[in-house]
Design a protein around this motif. Sequence first.
Motif, short mmCIF file in Angstrom:
data_model
loop_
_atom_site.label_atom_id
_atom_site.label_comp_id
_atom_site.label_asym_id
_atom_site.label_seq_id
_atom_site.Cartn_x
_atom_site.Cartn_y
_atom_site.Cartn_z
N ARG A 84 0.82 -1.21 0.00
CA ARG A 84 0.00 0.00 0.00
C ARG A 84 0.86 1.27 0.00
O ARG A 84 0.53 2.25 -0.69
CB ARG A 84 -0.89 0.05 1.24
N VAL A 85 1.94 1.28 0.77
CA VAL A 85 2.69 2.50 1.00
C VAL A 85 3.41 2.98 -0.25
O VAL A 85 3.32 4.16 -0.63
CB VAL A 85 3.70 2.30 2.16
N ARG A 86 4.15 2.10 -0.91
CA ARG A 86 4.89 2.53 -2.10
C ARG A 86 3.95 2.97 -3.23
O ARG A 86 4.21 3.97 -3.92
CB ARG A 86 5.80 1.40 -2.58
N ALA A 87 2.85 2.25 -3.40
CA ALA A 87 1.89 2.63 -4.44
C ALA A 87 1.22 3.96 -4.09
O ALA A 87 0.96 4.79 -4.98
CB ALA A 87 0.84 1.53 -4.60
N LEU A 88 0.97 4.19 -2.80
CA LEU A 88 0.35 5.44 -2.36
C LEU A 88 1.25 6.64 -2.68
O LEU A 88 0.79 7.67 -3.16
CB LEU A 88 0.08 5.37 -0.86
N CYS A 89 2.55 6.50 -2.43
CA CYS A 89 3.49 7.58 -2.73
C CYS A 89 3.50 7.92 -4.21
O CYS A 89 3.49 9.10 -4.61
CB CYS A 89 4.90 7.19 -2.28
N ALA A 90 3.50 6.89 -5.06
CA ALA A 90 3.51 7.13 -6.50
C ALA A 90 2.24 7.86 -6.95
O ALA A 90 2.30 8.78 -7.79
CB ALA A 90 3.64 5.80 -7.23
N ALA A 118 -3.35 13.68 -14.09
CA ALA A 118 -3.44 13.91 -12.64
C ALA A 118 -4.47 12.99 -12.01
O ALA A 118 -4.28 12.49 -10.89
CB ALA A 118 -3.81 15.37 -12.37
N ALA A 119 -5.53 12.72 -12.73
CA ALA A 119 -6.59 11.86 -12.21
C ALA A 119 -6.13 10.42 -12.00
O ALA A 119 -6.67 9.71 -11.14
CB ALA A 119 -7.80 11.88 -13.15
N LEU A 120 -5.15 9.98 -12.77
CA LEU A 120 -4.61 8.63 -12.56
C LEU A 120 -4.14 8.47 -11.12
O LEU A 120 -4.41 7.45 -10.47
CB LEU A 120 -3.46 8.36 -13.52
N GLY A 121 -3.43 9.48 -10.63
CA GLY A 121 -2.95 9.43 -9.26
C GLY A 121 -4.05 9.59 -8.24
O GLY A 121 -4.07 8.91 -7.21
N MET A 122 -5.00 10.50 -8.48
CA MET A 122 -6.08 10.71 -7.53
C MET A 122 -6.93 9.45 -7.36
O MET A 122 -7.35 9.12 -6.25
CB MET A 122 -6.96 11.87 -7.98
N GLY A 123 -7.20 8.77 -8.46
CA GLY A 123 -7.99 7.55 -8.39
C GLY A 123 -7.31 6.48 -7.56
O GLY A 123 -7.96 5.76 -6.79
N GLY A 124 -5.99 6.38 -7.66
CA GLY A 124 -5.26 5.39 -6.89
C GLY A 124 -5.16 5.76 -5.43
O GLY A 124 -5.25 4.88 -4.54
N GLU A 125 -5.00 7.04 -5.12
CA GLU A 125 -4.80 7.46 -3.73
C GLU A 125 -5.97 7.10 -2.84
O GLU A 125 -5.79 6.67 -1.70
CB GLU A 125 -4.55 8.98 -3.71
N TRP A 126 -7.18 7.26 -3.33
CA TRP A 126 -8.36 7.00 -2.50
C TRP A 126 -8.41 5.53 -2.07
O TRP A 126 -8.53 5.22 -0.88
CB TRP A 126 -9.64 7.37 -3.26
N SER A 127 -8.33 4.61 -3.04
CA SER A 127 -8.48 3.19 -2.70
C SER A 127 -7.33 2.69 -1.85
O SER A 127 -7.52 1.89 -0.93
CB SER A 127 -8.58 2.36 -3.99
N LEU A 128 -6.11 3.16 -2.11
CA LEU A 128 -4.95 2.73 -1.33
C LEU A 128 -5.03 3.25 0.10
O LEU A 128 -4.74 2.52 1.06
CB LEU A 128 -3.67 3.23 -1.99
N GLY A 129 -5.44 4.51 0.25
CA GLY A 129 -5.56 5.07 1.59
C GLY A 129 -6.62 4.37 2.42
O GLY A 129 -6.42 4.09 3.61
N VAL A 130 -7.77 4.07 1.81
CA VAL A 130 -8.84 3.37 2.52
C VAL A 130 -8.37 1.99 2.97
O VAL A 130 -8.57 1.58 4.12
CB VAL A 130 -10.10 3.25 1.64
N ALA A 131 -7.73 1.25 2.06
CA ALA A 131 -7.25 -0.09 2.41
C ALA A 131 -6.23 -0.03 3.54
O ALA A 131 -6.31 -0.81 4.51
CB ALA A 131 -6.63 -0.76 1.18
N LEU A 132 -5.27 0.89 3.46
CA LEU A 132 -4.22 0.99 4.47
C LEU A 132 -4.80 1.33 5.84
O LEU A 132 -4.46 0.70 6.85
CB LEU A 132 -3.19 2.03 4.04
N VAL A 133 -5.68 2.32 5.91
CA VAL A 133 -6.23 2.75 7.19
C VAL A 133 -7.10 1.65 7.80
O VAL A 133 -7.00 1.35 9.00
CB VAL A 133 -7.03 4.05 7.02
N MET A 134 -7.97 1.06 7.02
CA MET A 134 -8.87 0.05 7.56
C MET A 134 -8.11 -1.20 8.03
O MET A 134 -8.55 -1.89 8.95
CB MET A 134 -9.93 -0.33 6.51
#
Length: 413
Positions: A84-90, A118-134
């Motif tokens: 999750r972390v490395r993909a989130l940074c990218a 820019a949207a490529l990154g925004m789309g990834g950030e949401w799902s990665l952040g939700v998975a990591l936090v939960m």
Amino acid sequence: MSTSPITPVQRRLVLLAAILGWMFDGLEMGIFPLIARPALQQMQGGTPDEVFVGHWMGIITALFLLGAAMGGVVFGWLGDRIGRVRALCASILIYSLFTGLVYFVRTPTQLGVLRFIAALGMGGEWSLGVALVMEVCTGTSRPLLAGVIGAAGNAGFLLSALVGLSASVTTTSWRWVALVGAAPAFLTLFILMWVPESPSWKLATAHAPANPLREIFSKALWKRTAVATMLCGIALIVTWGLVQSLPSWADKLTEGKVHSAKAWTQFWSALGAMAGCMFGAWLGKICGRRLAYFLLCVVSLAACLAFFNFENHYGNSFLAYTFLVGGLTAAFYGLIPLYLPELFPTRVRATAQGLAYNAGRILAAAGALEWGTLMGYFNGDYARAGEVISLVYLLGMAVVWLAPETKGQQLPE
């Protein structure tokens, strides 16, 4: 592979990083409604042609949503494969840098291309952040976390409104507002240095790498994937085909003479959305996920129809309706982060969430394109176009009953 327990300090760092990521995500999304109309007017030569603006806003918004959908799948897949972390940074690095590059565009096409990337990154950030936090913050109430997730994104939207209030966004100043979007790039340094990887993901992929794309379309999960996509898409259609156009509507109602109108509209919409996200998560906890979604469709539809039928000038009443509509239509983004993680196991969770939430944006892209069509059909009448878009909630009232109820269940491993 090490699966050492996460300490309380590390949990707080994970939550802080995710909150900042979602906040900056909201900031990036909020910048475009502020700059869209003056930017497109400048590119046209300064003529306030609402049909031209509505046409290009529809196209650029659709490109953004398609990019977010692709990014959600690509970065979700990366999150399940490399962590999750490395993909989130990218993902954060991409959406911040390419939003900042909007400063240099000269044509609507260039603006659309940069918004897509820019949207490529925004789309990834949401799902990665939700998975990591939960997965990491397991000792905290999931409804509370879901509400925080939604509220953080709208806090960024609120921040973009404050940027707009601090300086008039006009045909000559909008480029400097776009440049603010590059700031989140520095967040990646903090994440790489201090944020731990999800122990659940390490354990789930300890013996073999995940094959998430195949699994989410397997016999066991494909129905959940399809219904989750529809539920996300319905909420997103209204957000991107309707709510995102409210600042431009306010700008039109004032004939562009009140430069703060766009920012104040965005401010009250974002403030309502922050409260709405907490409300949506609370409603899901109390009523169950399906009934909560149904009720949110009912009240959101009623609020939108009232807004577009009873308001025809900018003022306090307009801003009050903006707060109400912004809050109710955004309440889904407190419920969805609570619901989606409960539908999919850890080894495929980031990919499934990325696909469901962001493929829902493909449906929203159709709504954004339809917005441009409706604006042409109704001769630039924002109210009539918005009224038609809001009817999609009728579909949501039916589709939600095809989804499973997960209230009271643990996250599937």
